[in-house]
Design a protein around this motif. Sequence first.
Motif, PDB file in Angstrom:
ATOM      1  N   ILE A   1       1.020  -1.370   0.328  1.00 33.55           N
ATOM      2  CA  ILE A   1      -0.341   0.065   0.366  1.00 33.55           C
ATOM      3  C   ILE A   1       1.090   1.048  -0.217  1.00 33.55           C
ATOM      4  CG2 ILE A   1      -1.273   1.038   0.971  1.00 33.55           C
ATOM      5  CD1 ILE A   1      -2.573  -1.696   2.648  1.00 33.55           C
ATOM      6  N   GLY A   2       0.822   2.698  -0.416  1.00 33.89           N
ATOM      7  CA  GLY A   2       1.312   3.109  -0.660  1.00 33.89           C
ATOM      8  C   GLY A   2       1.217   4.299   0.615  1.00 33.89           C
ATOM      9  N   THR A   3       2.252   4.817   0.619  1.00 28.15           N
ATOM     10  CA  THR A   3       2.509   6.182   1.768  1.00 28.15           C
ATOM     11  C   THR A   3       2.120   7.054   1.550  1.00 28.15           C
ATOM     12  OG1 THR A   3       4.819   6.168   2.492  1.00 28.15           O
ATOM     13  CG2 THR A   3       4.028   3.965   2.640  1.00 28.15           C
ATOM     14  N   PRO A   4       1.714   7.754   2.490  1.00 26.63           N
ATOM     15  CA  PRO A   4       1.864   9.778   2.320  1.00 26.63           C
ATOM     16  C   PRO A   4       3.289   9.833   1.696  1.00 26.63           C
ATOM     17  CG  PRO A   4       0.460   9.412   4.211  1.00 26.63           C
ATOM     18  CD  PRO A   4       1.935   7.941   3.968  1.00 26.63           C
ATOM     19  N   GLU A   5       4.340   9.537   2.101  1.00 23.21           N
ATOM     20  CA  GLU A   5       5.572   9.975   1.663  1.00 23.21           C
ATOM     21  C   GLU A   5       5.491   9.347   0.262  1.00 23.21           C
ATOM     22  OE1 GLU A   5       4.961   9.827   6.022  1.00 23.21           O
ATOM     23  OE2 GLU A   5       5.263   8.078   3.871  1.00 23.21           O
ATOM     24  N   ASP A   6       4.961   7.903  -0.282  1.00 22.20           N
ATOM     25  CA  ASP A   6       5.504   7.484  -1.367  1.00 22.20           C
ATOM     26  C   ASP A   6       4.605   8.696  -2.820  1.00 22.20           C
ATOM     27  OD1 ASP A   6       6.509   5.315  -1.524  1.00 22.20           O
ATOM     28  OD2 ASP A   6       4.843   4.748  -0.527  1.00 22.20           O
ATOM     29  N   ILE A   7       3.589   9.266  -2.312  1.00 22.92           N
ATOM     30  CA  ILE A   7       3.096  10.006  -3.510  1.00 22.92           C
ATOM     31  C   ILE A   7       3.435  11.910  -3.085  1.00 22.92           C
ATOM     32  CG2 ILE A   7       0.506  11.500  -4.169  1.00 22.92           C
ATOM     33  CD1 ILE A   7       1.400   8.485  -3.439  1.00 22.92           C
ATOM     34  N   ALA A   8       4.279  12.481  -1.717  1.00 21.17           N
ATOM     35  CA  ALA A   8       3.866  13.633  -1.562  1.00 21.17           C
ATOM     36  C   ALA A   8       5.602  14.299  -2.291  1.00 21.17           C
ATOM     37  CB  ALA A   8       4.656  14.171  -0.202  1.00 21.17           C
ATOM     38  N   ALA A   9       6.345  13.174  -2.174  1.00 23.66           N
ATOM     39  CA  ALA A   9       7.907  12.588  -3.399  1.00 23.66           C
ATOM     40  C   ALA A   9       8.035  12.834  -4.512  1.00 23.66           C
ATOM     41  CB  ALA A   9       8.679  12.125  -2.710  1.00 23.66           C
ATOM     42  N   MET A  10       6.573  12.255  -5.313  1.00 22.18           N
ATOM     43  CA  MET A  10       6.196  13.056  -6.461  1.00 22.18           C
ATOM     44  C   MET A  10       6.391  14.696  -6.181  1.00 22.18           C
ATOM     45  SD  MET A  10       6.224  13.180  -9.494  1.00 22.18           S
ATOM     46  CE  MET A  10       6.853  10.958  -9.878  1.00 22.18           C
ATOM     47  N   ALA A  11       5.244  14.830  -5.899  1.00 17.90           N
ATOM     48  CA  ALA A  11       4.665  16.292  -5.674  1.00 17.90           C
ATOM     49  C   ALA A  11       5.623  17.240  -5.175  1.00 17.90           C
ATOM     50  CB  ALA A  11       3.437  16.363  -4.965  1.00 17.90           C
ATOM     51  N   SER A  12       7.261  17.031  -4.299  1.00 17.39           N
ATOM     52  CA  SER A  12       7.631  17.647  -4.375  1.00 17.39           C
ATOM     53  C   SER A  12       8.929  17.820  -5.305  1.00 17.39           C
ATOM     54  CB  SER A  12       8.236  17.171  -3.133  1.00 17.39           C
ATOM     55  OG  SER A  12      10.050  18.113  -2.857  1.00 17.39           O
TER      56      SER A  12
END
Length: 233
Positions: free
Chosen positions: A195-206
Amino acid sequence: MKNIVVVGGSKGIGYSLVEMLSRQSENHIYSLSRTGTGVTAANVELITADAVSGEFPSGDLPSEVHGLAYLPGTINLKPFRGLKVTDFEEDYRVNVLGAIKAIQALEKPLKKAGGASVVLFSTVAVQQGMPFHASIAAAKGALEGITRTLAAEFAPKVRVNAIAPSLTDTDLAARLLSNEQRRAASAERHPLKMIGTPEDIAAMASFLLSEQARWISGQILGIDGGMSALRPN
């Protein structure tokens, strides 16, 4: 100094994104949320505002904005027969109209900054047909259309991209990941078996908000454990 506005920065992916951005000393982050809570750091300003339902607080923001991330969203999973028109309207209001309001309020500051970036959030369920996702997929599908349209209209001054995650371990998804059996079943549906974590998605946004992504615009990026593109053996 780069001014970055994060709408929905008090928890989940938004919190992780503000935390990541705050580690870069050149960033000054304006984190908007209804609670006015979130990451506490010298370069983070917490602003209490209902940016979806209320007036967008553009007066509290600088005249130049180098990045905007809009994170408010919904998870409204029901059989189509159980969905009411009001369900579609609410999902559209939060996911689409809220994003439109934020972009319209900050269009001039974004263009003034030059080389600015807007990051929106879709879902894997737009491109990957899934049962019980009619309302949210309809709203996020509209958001993907806005992403591509504005990327063309705002070029070359502002880049616009969207991230399309699969189910991520956030408060919003807590009901769907409420026990170990559900968590295991969700992980198993993904080719990467997690399962994805918030950090996984935030890294791409950053990354998309940074100058390293200066040649990326009009894209819908699937950060989804391989779900949208792969078929496991």
